[in-house]
Design an enzyme around this catalytic site. Structure first.
Site, PDB file in Angstrom:
ATOM      1  N   TRP A  37     -29.981  41.750  33.149  1.00  0.00           N
ATOM      2  CA  TRP A  37     -29.665  41.511  35.010  1.00  0.00           C
ATOM      3  C   TRP A  37     -28.444  42.514  35.320  1.00  0.00           C
ATOM      4  O   TRP A  37     -28.161  42.193  36.468  1.00  0.00           O
ATOM      5  CB  TRP A  37     -29.307  39.937  34.810  1.00  0.00           C
ATOM      6  CG  TRP A  37     -28.616  39.346  33.807  1.00  0.00           C
ATOM      7  CD1 TRP A  37     -27.313  39.669  33.821  1.00  0.00           C
ATOM      8  CD2 TRP A  37     -28.954  38.932  32.860  1.00  0.00           C
ATOM      9  NE1 TRP A  37     -26.513  38.904  32.466  1.00  0.00           N
ATOM     10  CE2 TRP A  37     -27.652  38.766  31.789  1.00  0.00           C
ATOM     11  CE3 TRP A  37     -30.179  38.518  31.875  1.00  0.00           C
ATOM     12  CZ2 TRP A  37     -27.781  38.101  30.467  1.00  0.00           C
ATOM     13  CZ3 TRP A  37     -30.010  38.182  30.881  1.00  0.00           C
ATOM     14  CH2 TRP A  37     -28.798  37.938  30.080  1.00  0.00           C
ATOM     15  N   GLU A  59     -27.457  33.592  35.738  1.00  0.00           N
ATOM     16  CA  GLU A  59     -26.493  32.729  35.617  1.00  0.00           C
ATOM     17  C   GLU A  59     -27.015  31.364  35.209  1.00  0.00           C
ATOM     18  O   GLU A  59     -26.099  30.478  34.606  1.00  0.00           O
ATOM     19  CB  GLU A  59     -25.229  32.869  36.930  1.00  0.00           C
ATOM     20  CG  GLU A  59     -24.750  33.844  36.772  1.00  0.00           C
ATOM     21  CD  GLU A  59     -23.699  34.265  35.501  1.00  0.00           C
ATOM     22  OE1 GLU A  59     -23.509  32.994  34.909  1.00  0.00           O
ATOM     23  OE2 GLU A  59     -23.318  35.242  35.384  1.00  0.00           O
ATOM     24  N   GLN A  64     -25.056  26.791  29.283  1.00  0.00           N
ATOM     25  CA  GLN A  64     -25.220  25.967  27.896  1.00  0.00           C
ATOM     26  C   GLN A  64     -26.269  26.751  26.918  1.00  0.00           C
ATOM     27  O   GLN A  64     -26.734  25.979  26.213  1.00  0.00           O
ATOM     28  CB  GLN A  64     -25.735  24.753  28.169  1.00  0.00           C
ATOM     29  CG  GLN A  64     -24.849  23.712  29.134  1.00  0.00           C
ATOM     30  CD  GLN A  64     -23.597  23.577  28.629  1.00  0.00           C
ATOM     31  OE1 GLN A  64     -23.297  23.314  27.340  1.00  0.00           O
ATOM     32  NE2 GLN A  64     -22.277  23.456  29.505  1.00  0.00           N
ATOM     33  N   LEU A 102     -36.212  26.356  27.068  1.00  0.00           N
ATOM     34  CA  LEU A 102     -34.994  27.097  27.305  1.00  0.00           C
ATOM     35  C   LEU A 102     -33.831  25.827  27.383  1.00  0.00           C
ATOM     36  O   LEU A 102     -32.546  26.057  27.296  1.00  0.00           O
ATOM     37  CB  LEU A 102     -34.917  27.676  28.630  1.00  0.00           C
ATOM     38  CG  LEU A 102     -33.849  28.409  28.945  1.00  0.00           C
ATOM     39  CD1 LEU A 102     -33.444  29.701  27.761  1.00  0.00           C
ATOM     40  CD2 LEU A 102     -34.172  29.243  30.198  1.00  0.00           C
ATOM     41  N   TYR A 141     -18.424  27.220  38.506  1.00  0.00           N
ATOM     42  CA  TYR A 141     -18.520  28.371  37.589  1.00  0.00           C
ATOM     43  C   TYR A 141     -19.373  29.536  38.110  1.00  0.00           C
ATOM     44  O   TYR A 141     -19.293  30.427  38.289  1.00  0.00           O
ATOM     45  CB  TYR A 141     -18.696  28.262  36.025  1.00  0.00           C
ATOM     46  CG  TYR A 141     -19.036  29.482  35.615  1.00  0.00           C
ATOM     47  CD1 TYR A 141     -18.249  30.268  34.940  1.00  0.00           C
ATOM     48  CD2 TYR A 141     -20.446  29.712  34.975  1.00  0.00           C
ATOM     49  CE1 TYR A 141     -18.664  31.585  34.496  1.00  0.00           C
ATOM     50  CE2 TYR A 141     -21.084  30.817  34.827  1.00  0.00           C
ATOM     51  CZ  TYR A 141     -20.075  31.857  34.215  1.00  0.00           C
ATOM     52  OH  TYR A 141     -20.606  33.118  33.632  1.00  0.00           O
ATOM     53  N   ASP A 159     -15.887  31.333  31.924  1.00  0.00           N
ATOM     54  CA  ASP A 159     -16.753  30.673  31.195  1.00  0.00           C
ATOM     55  C   ASP A 159     -15.769  30.543  29.582  1.00  0.00           C
ATOM     56  O   ASP A 159     -14.781  30.461  29.454  1.00  0.00           O
ATOM     57  CB  ASP A 159     -17.701  31.668  30.782  1.00  0.00           C
ATOM     58  CG  ASP A 159     -17.762  32.661  30.321  1.00  0.00           C
ATOM     59  OD1 ASP A 159     -16.786  33.104  29.922  1.00  0.00           O
ATOM     60  OD2 ASP A 159     -18.803  33.405  29.723  1.00  0.00           O
ATOM     61  N   CYS A 211     -13.203  39.236  20.925  1.00  0.00           N
ATOM     62  CA  CYS A 211     -12.308  37.952  20.814  1.00  0.00           C
ATOM     63  C   CYS A 211     -13.183  36.701  20.509  1.00  0.00           C
ATOM     64  O   CYS A 211     -13.369  35.712  21.121  1.00  0.00           O
ATOM     65  CB  CYS A 211     -11.669  37.509  22.290  1.00  0.00           C
ATOM     66  SG  CYS A 211     -10.230  36.506  21.978  1.00  0.00           S
ATOM     67  N   CYS A 218      -9.436  42.010  16.333  1.00  0.00           N
ATOM     68  CA  CYS A 218      -8.371  42.097  17.179  1.00  0.00           C
ATOM     69  C   CYS A 218      -7.923  43.656  17.138  1.00  0.00           C
ATOM     70  O   CYS A 218      -7.166  44.175  18.178  1.00  0.00           O
ATOM     71  CB  CYS A 218      -7.287  41.213  16.635  1.00  0.00           C
ATOM     72  SG  CYS A 218      -7.658  39.549  16.790  1.00  0.00           S
ATOM     73  N   CYS A 221      -9.388  45.463  20.335  1.00  0.00           N
ATOM     74  CA  CYS A 221      -9.198  44.753  21.565  1.00  0.00           C
ATOM     75  C   CYS A 221      -8.207  45.224  22.442  1.00  0.00           C
ATOM     76  O   CYS A 221      -6.975  45.704  21.967  1.00  0.00           O
ATOM     77  CB  CYS A 221      -8.600  43.546  21.250  1.00  0.00           C
ATOM     78  SG  CYS A 221      -8.319  42.475  22.889  1.00  0.00           S
ATOM     79  N   THR A 316     -27.534  16.792  24.372  1.00  0.00           N
ATOM     80  CA  THR A 316     -26.050  17.076  24.382  1.00  0.00           C
ATOM     81  C   THR A 316     -25.339  15.796  23.786  1.00  0.00           C
ATOM     82  O   THR A 316     -24.302  16.120  23.483  1.00  0.00           O
ATOM     83  CB  THR A 316     -25.916  17.342  25.826  1.00  0.00           C
ATOM     84  OG1 THR A 316     -26.735  18.359  26.412  1.00  0.00           O
ATOM     85  CG2 THR A 316     -24.373  17.558  26.294  1.00  0.00           C
TER      86      THR A 316
END
Length: 379
Positions: A37, A59, A64, A102, A141, A159, A211, A218, A221, A316
Site C-alpha cells: 500500500w 490502516e 491490532q 483477520l 490514530y 502507534d 527499535c 541501536c 539507529c 482480547t
C-alpha cells in the site's frame, strides 16, 4: 516537595530538532520497507501520490494486526475491490468472507459502513483529521495516519512502534498507559513541515525494524546519538508497562455436523456483539463473561455426537476453551442454519476460533482446495 523527574530527556539541542527529522528521513530513504500500500520515497519524489483508499484500507487492517498478516488480505481486497466505490457495491457477506481470519471483526463491519458513506459522498475521503474522524471506524490514530500518509499533511501518528521509539529516546519511566499524552505531544513537535507522511512512516519503520521490543539494533539507529536509553545502556527497559491482569478462561462446546456428501452445518451470528455477522458451527451459549455447557447433552439437535477434541482461542479480554463434538446428520438444515458444501467451506466467513473447531473434527476441512484438485485427470 515536587516528585523526582520521571523522564530523562535527551539534550534539547538534538532530540526533537529539525536535524532529527532530517536524519530519520535520510535513513527512511535508504531503508524503508516495501509494502503493497506504500508509495516509496523514490516514487514520491517523482510525483506519485498515495491513494487514500489504499491507505485507509491498510490502516484499518493494521489495527491490532501485524504487517505480515495483513499483506495477503490487503492484496486480495484491492484485487476484488480496487476502489471505495467497488467496496461499497459489494455485498456485506462477501466483505465478511474476505475478512475471515483477520480478526477483530467489528473492523470489517465499520469498513463496509465507511465505504458506503464515502461512496455516497462522491468517493472522496476527507483530507483532514477532523473530517476523517466523522467516518465509521476511524479514530484518532487512523485519522492522523491517513492525514499524514495519504495527504502529506502534518499530523502526529503514534502507534505502538512510535511509542516505543519515543519512550526510549526520552527514557520515559511513567507507565505507557499514563504517558501517551506526553508521547503524542513530543511527536507533534517532531513532525516536519515537509514530507510529514514519509516522516510518519519512517518512525513506524524505525520501531518495526530497528527499535524492536527485544534486542534493538541501536548501532544502526539514525537517532542513537539522541537516545537517552542508549546512553544509559537500558533500552529494553522501555516502554514501562504495568503488569497485565490474567485473562479469564471461559468454556463451552461446539458441534460440527456433517452430511453424507461432506457438507458442514453452519449458521450466522447476530450482527452485533462478539464475532458479529460472522459464520459459525452451532455452539453453546458462552460469552466473554459466562461459561456455556461443555457436554454433548447440550447439542442443539440429536445425533451420534462423538468427542473430537478440545480447542483454545484467545480473544482480547478472555480466553476460550471449547469441547468439540462431531456427528453425521441426515435431512434438511434446521431453521437459521445452512449446509455449506465441502469445497465452499474455506470461503465462508469463519473466524479463526470456528476454523479451529471444524479442523478438530474434520482435519483439512477449512483449507482452500488446491487448484489441481479441481481438475479432472487426463483420460
Amino acid at each position: 516537595m515536587a516528585p523526582a523527574d520521571q523522564t530523562r530527556k535527551a539534550p534539547a539541542s538534538k532530540a526533537g530538532s529539525d536535524d532529527t527529522a532530517s536524519r530519520l528521513l535520510a535513513w527512511y530513504d535508504a531503508h524503508h520497507r516495501e509494502l503493497p500500500w506504500r508509495v516509496t520515497p523514490r516514487e514520491h519524489a517523482r510525483g506519485v501520490r498515495p491513494d487514500p483508499y489504499r491507505i485507509w484500507l491498510s490502516e484499518v487492517m493494521l489495527q491490532q494486526t501485524t504487517v505480515e498478516a495483513v499483506k495477503s488480505y490487503f492484496r486480495a481486497f484491492v484485487e476484488k475491490w480496487p476502489d471505495v466505490e467497488a467496496l461499497a457495491a459489494a455485498p456485506t457477506e462477501d466483505v465478511m468472507k474476505a475478512w475471515a481470519g483477520l480478526g477483530y471483526y467489528s473492523r470489517a463491519r465499520n469498513l463496509k459502513a465507511c465505504a458506503d458513506l464515502v461512496a455516497a459522498r462522491g468517493g472522496r475521503f476527507p483530507d483532514t483529521e477532523t473530517g476523517l474522524r466523522e467516518l465509521p471506524g476511524v479514530g484518532a490514530y487512523t485519522s492522523a495516519a491517513i492525514t499524514a500518509i495519504a495527504f502529506d499533511r502534518p499530523a502526529a501518528v503514534v502507534d505502538g512502534n512510535v511509542e516505543r521509539v519515543i519512550s526510549r529516546l526520552l527514557s520515559i519511566t511513567t507507565p505507557l498507559s499514563e504517558a501517551r499524552a506526553e508521547i503524542r505531544a513530543y511527536v507533534e513537535r517532531m513532525v516536519p513541515a515537509t514530507r510529514p507522511g514519509d516522516f510518519a512512516q519512517a518512525m513506524m519503520d524505525l520501531g518495526a525494524t530497528i527499535c524492536t521490543p527485544r534486542r534493538p539494533r541501536c548501532m544502526l539507529c539514525p537517532l542513537r546519538e539522541d537516545c537517552s536509553a542508549v546512553t544509559a545502556g537500558d533500552p529494553e527497559n522501555f516502554p514501562v508497562r504495568l503488569p497485565k491482569a490474567d485473562k479469564p478462561l471461559r468454556r463451552g462446546a461446539a458441534f460440527v455436523a456433517t452430511r453424507e456428501d461432506g457438507a458442514i452445518l453452519l449458521r450466522k451470528r447476530p450482527e452485533k456483539g462478539l464475532l458479529g455477522g460472522m459464520t459459525e458451527v452451532p455452539t453453546t451459549t458462552w460469552t466473554a463473561r459466562v461459561d456455556g455447557a461443555t457436554t454433548e447433552a447440550a447439542a442443539p439437535f440429536p445425533g451420534d455426537w462423538r468427542h473430537a477434541g478440545t480447542i483454545t482461542h484467545v480473544f482480547t479480554h478472555f480466553a476460550l476453551e471449547l469441547e468439540v463434538f462431531h456427528a453425521h446428520i441426515k435431512g434438511d438444515a434446521m431453521a437459521g442454519h445452512f449446509w455449506s458444501p465441502v469445497r465452499e467451506v474455506s470461503g465462508e466467513a469463519l473466524p479463526t476460533v470456528m476454523k479451529k473447531a471444524i479442523e478438530a473434527a474434520i482435519p483439512g476441512a477449512t483449507k482452500k482446495p488446491s487448484p489441481l484438485s479441481a481438475k479432472r485427470p487426463h483420460d
